[in-house]
Scaffold this motif. Structure first.
Motif, PDB file in Angstrom:
ATOM      1  N   HIS A 187       3.603 -10.387  10.332  1.00  0.00           N
ATOM      2  CA  HIS A 187       2.860 -10.460   9.076  1.00  0.00           C
ATOM      3  C   HIS A 187       1.492  -9.803   9.206  1.00  0.00           C
ATOM      4  O   HIS A 187       1.040  -9.081   8.304  1.00  0.00           O
ATOM      5  CB  HIS A 187       2.710 -11.922   8.648  1.00  0.00           C
ATOM      6  CG  HIS A 187       2.000 -12.096   7.344  1.00  0.00           C
ATOM      7  ND1 HIS A 187       0.682 -12.487   7.266  1.00  0.00           N
ATOM      8  CD2 HIS A 187       2.413 -11.913   6.062  1.00  0.00           C
ATOM      9  CE1 HIS A 187       0.320 -12.564   6.001  1.00  0.00           C
ATOM     10  NE2 HIS A 187       1.348 -12.207   5.258  1.00  0.00           N
ATOM     11  N   VAL A 188       0.799 -10.036  10.337  1.00  0.00           N
ATOM     12  CA  VAL A 188      -0.506  -9.417  10.558  1.00  0.00           C
ATOM     13  C   VAL A 188      -0.390  -7.893  10.564  1.00  0.00           C
ATOM     14  O   VAL A 188      -1.177  -7.183   9.925  1.00  0.00           O
ATOM     15  CB  VAL A 188      -1.124  -9.918  11.881  1.00  0.00           C
ATOM     16  CG1 VAL A 188      -2.379  -9.123  12.236  1.00  0.00           C
ATOM     17  CG2 VAL A 188      -1.459 -11.400  11.789  1.00  0.00           C
ATOM     18  N   VAL A 189       0.615  -7.369  11.268  1.00  0.00           N
ATOM     19  CA  VAL A 189       0.795  -5.924  11.332  1.00  0.00           C
ATOM     20  C   VAL A 189       1.200  -5.367   9.965  1.00  0.00           C
ATOM     21  O   VAL A 189       0.738  -4.299   9.548  1.00  0.00           O
ATOM     22  CB  VAL A 189       1.842  -5.558  12.405  1.00  0.00           C
ATOM     23  CG1 VAL A 189       2.081  -4.048  12.427  1.00  0.00           C
ATOM     24  CG2 VAL A 189       1.379  -6.032  13.779  1.00  0.00           C
ATOM     25  N   ALA A 190       2.059  -6.088   9.251  1.00  0.00           N
ATOM     26  CA  ALA A 190       2.497  -5.635   7.929  1.00  0.00           C
ATOM     27  C   ALA A 190       1.332  -5.563   6.950  1.00  0.00           C
ATOM     28  O   ALA A 190       1.238  -4.623   6.144  1.00  0.00           O
ATOM     29  CB  ALA A 190       3.584  -6.566   7.394  1.00  0.00           C
ATOM     30  N   ILE A 191       0.438  -6.549   7.009  1.00  0.00           N
ATOM     31  CA  ILE A 191      -0.743  -6.526   6.141  1.00  0.00           C
ATOM     32  C   ILE A 191      -1.579  -5.279   6.423  1.00  0.00           C
ATOM     33  O   ILE A 191      -2.057  -4.603   5.504  1.00  0.00           O
ATOM     34  CB  ILE A 191      -1.591  -7.800   6.345  1.00  0.00           C
ATOM     35  CG1 ILE A 191      -0.905  -9.016   5.722  1.00  0.00           C
ATOM     36  CG2 ILE A 191      -2.978  -7.621   5.740  1.00  0.00           C
ATOM     37  CD1 ILE A 191      -0.948  -9.055   4.220  1.00  0.00           C
ATOM     38  N   SER A 192      -1.783  -4.965   7.702  1.00  0.00           N
ATOM     39  CA  SER A 192      -2.556  -3.777   8.059  1.00  0.00           C
ATOM     40  C   SER A 192      -1.852  -2.491   7.620  1.00  0.00           C
ATOM     41  O   SER A 192      -2.494  -1.563   7.123  1.00  0.00           O
ATOM     42  CB  SER A 192      -2.790  -3.740   9.575  1.00  0.00           C
ATOM     43  OG  SER A 192      -3.619  -4.798   9.989  1.00  0.00           O
ATOM     44  N   ARG A 193      -0.541  -2.465   7.784  1.00  0.00           N
ATOM     45  CA  ARG A 193       0.211  -1.241   7.454  1.00  0.00           C
ATOM     46  C   ARG A 193       0.345  -1.034   5.957  1.00  0.00           C
ATOM     47  O   ARG A 193       0.065   0.057   5.428  1.00  0.00           O
ATOM     48  CB  ARG A 193       1.598  -1.333   8.118  1.00  0.00           C
ATOM     49  CG  ARG A 193       2.585  -0.262   7.680  1.00  0.00           C
ATOM     50  CD  ARG A 193       2.143   1.125   8.077  1.00  0.00           C
ATOM     51  NE  ARG A 193       3.116   2.109   7.635  1.00  0.00           N
ATOM     52  CZ  ARG A 193       3.156   2.629   6.407  1.00  0.00           C
ATOM     53  NH1 ARG A 193       2.261   2.256   5.491  1.00  0.00           N
ATOM     54  NH2 ARG A 193       4.086   3.527   6.099  1.00  0.00           N
ATOM     55  N   PHE A 194       0.763  -2.059   5.228  1.00  0.00           N
ATOM     56  CA  PHE A 194       1.029  -1.898   3.797  1.00  0.00           C
ATOM     57  C   PHE A 194      -0.233  -2.062   2.960  1.00  0.00           C
ATOM     58  O   PHE A 194      -0.335  -1.512   1.861  1.00  0.00           O
ATOM     59  CB  PHE A 194       2.075  -2.914   3.338  1.00  0.00           C
ATOM     60  CG  PHE A 194       3.369  -2.830   4.106  1.00  0.00           C
ATOM     61  CD1 PHE A 194       3.872  -1.606   4.507  1.00  0.00           C
ATOM     62  CD2 PHE A 194       4.088  -3.967   4.432  1.00  0.00           C
ATOM     63  CE1 PHE A 194       5.066  -1.509   5.218  1.00  0.00           C
ATOM     64  CE2 PHE A 194       5.277  -3.898   5.138  1.00  0.00           C
ATOM     65  CZ  PHE A 194       5.763  -2.670   5.528  1.00  0.00           C
ATOM     66  N   GLY A 195      -1.206  -2.842   3.451  1.00  0.00           N
ATOM     67  CA  GLY A 195      -2.433  -3.049   2.695  1.00  0.00           C
ATOM     68  C   GLY A 195      -3.241  -1.782   2.523  1.00  0.00           C
ATOM     69  O   GLY A 195      -4.049  -1.674   1.599  1.00  0.00           O
TER      70      GLY A 195
END
Length: 325
Positions: free
Chosen positions: A184-192
């Motif tokens: 979730h942390v990585v996804a937030i950085s990638r998609f955000g």
């Protein structure tokens, strides 16, 4: 930003640099830690998934006016790939919550706390795979301090009981939870970096709301006549800690790396222990204090080390001035 470029993260915008982003994420972690006592009291006599459904339902309701405002301004764009990003991020968030809850039924709170905190190690691995670059040394060294601190905070009681080396199904579920939270942390950085923070936050909140509602009807005796304190806790954690925090977390993570954010998030149990001591009268032992100090040291190493890497001239100048004096 050297580390951000190495991990594929966007460069900081003027007026919102890495330091501001890290301070914002520190505030996010503070709020997360402050809710442990109140959520623990709320779910002690109320079903967990029902509580999550109320919490995330209120969070979604809080964001609806903002979404309608964006739509009127013509800023609400939602291509199908963004829908997919929101569904994936929301699924990871719900998986983290549910796996942790299920795992706690057959493992101890100490082991669950340590295994959940291991996401600080998993985040750099996932980020390196996604961006195909290794993080710099500051977040890695900070991660080492954080893991040592987590071990001191959560494992001494397990060692004393002699059961630390056995592995239960609950341990495996909570370890899977750590992978979900790390993802979730990585996804937030990638998609955000690509999506509007309100849209991404609303999508993942909607996913957790629907999934929690379905889980509540499937596994719990649903009763929406909760007590006043339960509704108050759900309202605060839903509107402020979920809707509000996800917005600022999504925005702040655009300006720092996933590994750096993970070290900061490792402070969550520190704040939880602090609020447990202040609000619930829980004992703050020597291990908790030393473990908290190590995690804080890890965050400072990651912060100061990254600052030196980004501005080596300043550190060289400072050493020169110190030698001259």
């Amino acid at each position: 930003m050297r580390d951000a470029a190495a991990l594929g993260a966007p460069r900081s915008r003027a007026g919102f640099g890495r330091l501001q982003a890290d301070l914002t994420l520190l505030g996010v972690t503070f709020l997360w830690g402050s809710t442990f006592v109140m959520v623990k009291d709320a779910v002690s006599g109320y079903p967990v998934f029902s509580f999550l459904a109320i919490r995330f339902g209120l969070a979604l309701a809080a964001l609806l006016p903002v979404l309608f405002h964006l739509r009127r301004k013509g800023e609400l764009r939602l291509p199908w790939r963004h829908v997919g990003y929101g569904l994936l991020t929301g699924a990871l968030l719900f998986a983290g919550y549910s796996l942790q809850t299920l795992g706690l039924q057959s493992t101890t709170a100490g082991r669950a706390g340590f295994l959940t905190g291991m996401s600080v190690v998993i985040v750099p691995l996932i980020a390196a795979a996604v961006y195909r670059r290794l993080p710099g040394w500051p977040p890695l060294v900070g991660t080492g301090f954080a893991v040592a601190g987590l071990a001191l905070m959560f494992l001494p009681a397990e060692t004393a009981s002699g059961g630390i080396w056995s592995v239960s199904s609950g341990d495996l579920l909570v370890l899977a939870c750590a992978f979900a939270f790390a993802g979730h942390v990585v996804a937030i950085s990638r998609f955000g970096a690509e999506m509007h923070e309100v849209v991404l936050s609303a999508l993942q909140i909607a996913v957790v709301f629907v999934a929690s509602l379905l889980a509540a009807f499937r596994w719990e005796a649903v009763d929406w006549t909760a007590s006043g304190p339960v509704w108050a806790t759900a309202a605060f954690t839903g509107v402020v800690v979920t809707a509000g925090v996800l917005l600022v977390q999504t925005r702040a993570q655009r300006h720092t790396t996933p590994a750096h954010a993970a070290v900061i998030f490792a402070l969550e149990p520190v704040f939880a222990v602090l609020f447990g001591f202040l609000l619930a009268g829980e004992v703050l032992g020597r291990e908790e204090a030393l473990g908290s100090a190590l995690i804080l040291a890890g965050m400072l190493v990651a912060e100061v080390g990254s600052a030196i890497r980004e501005n080596p001239r300043a550190s060289t100048s400072a050493r020169g001035c110190s030698s001259a004096s």
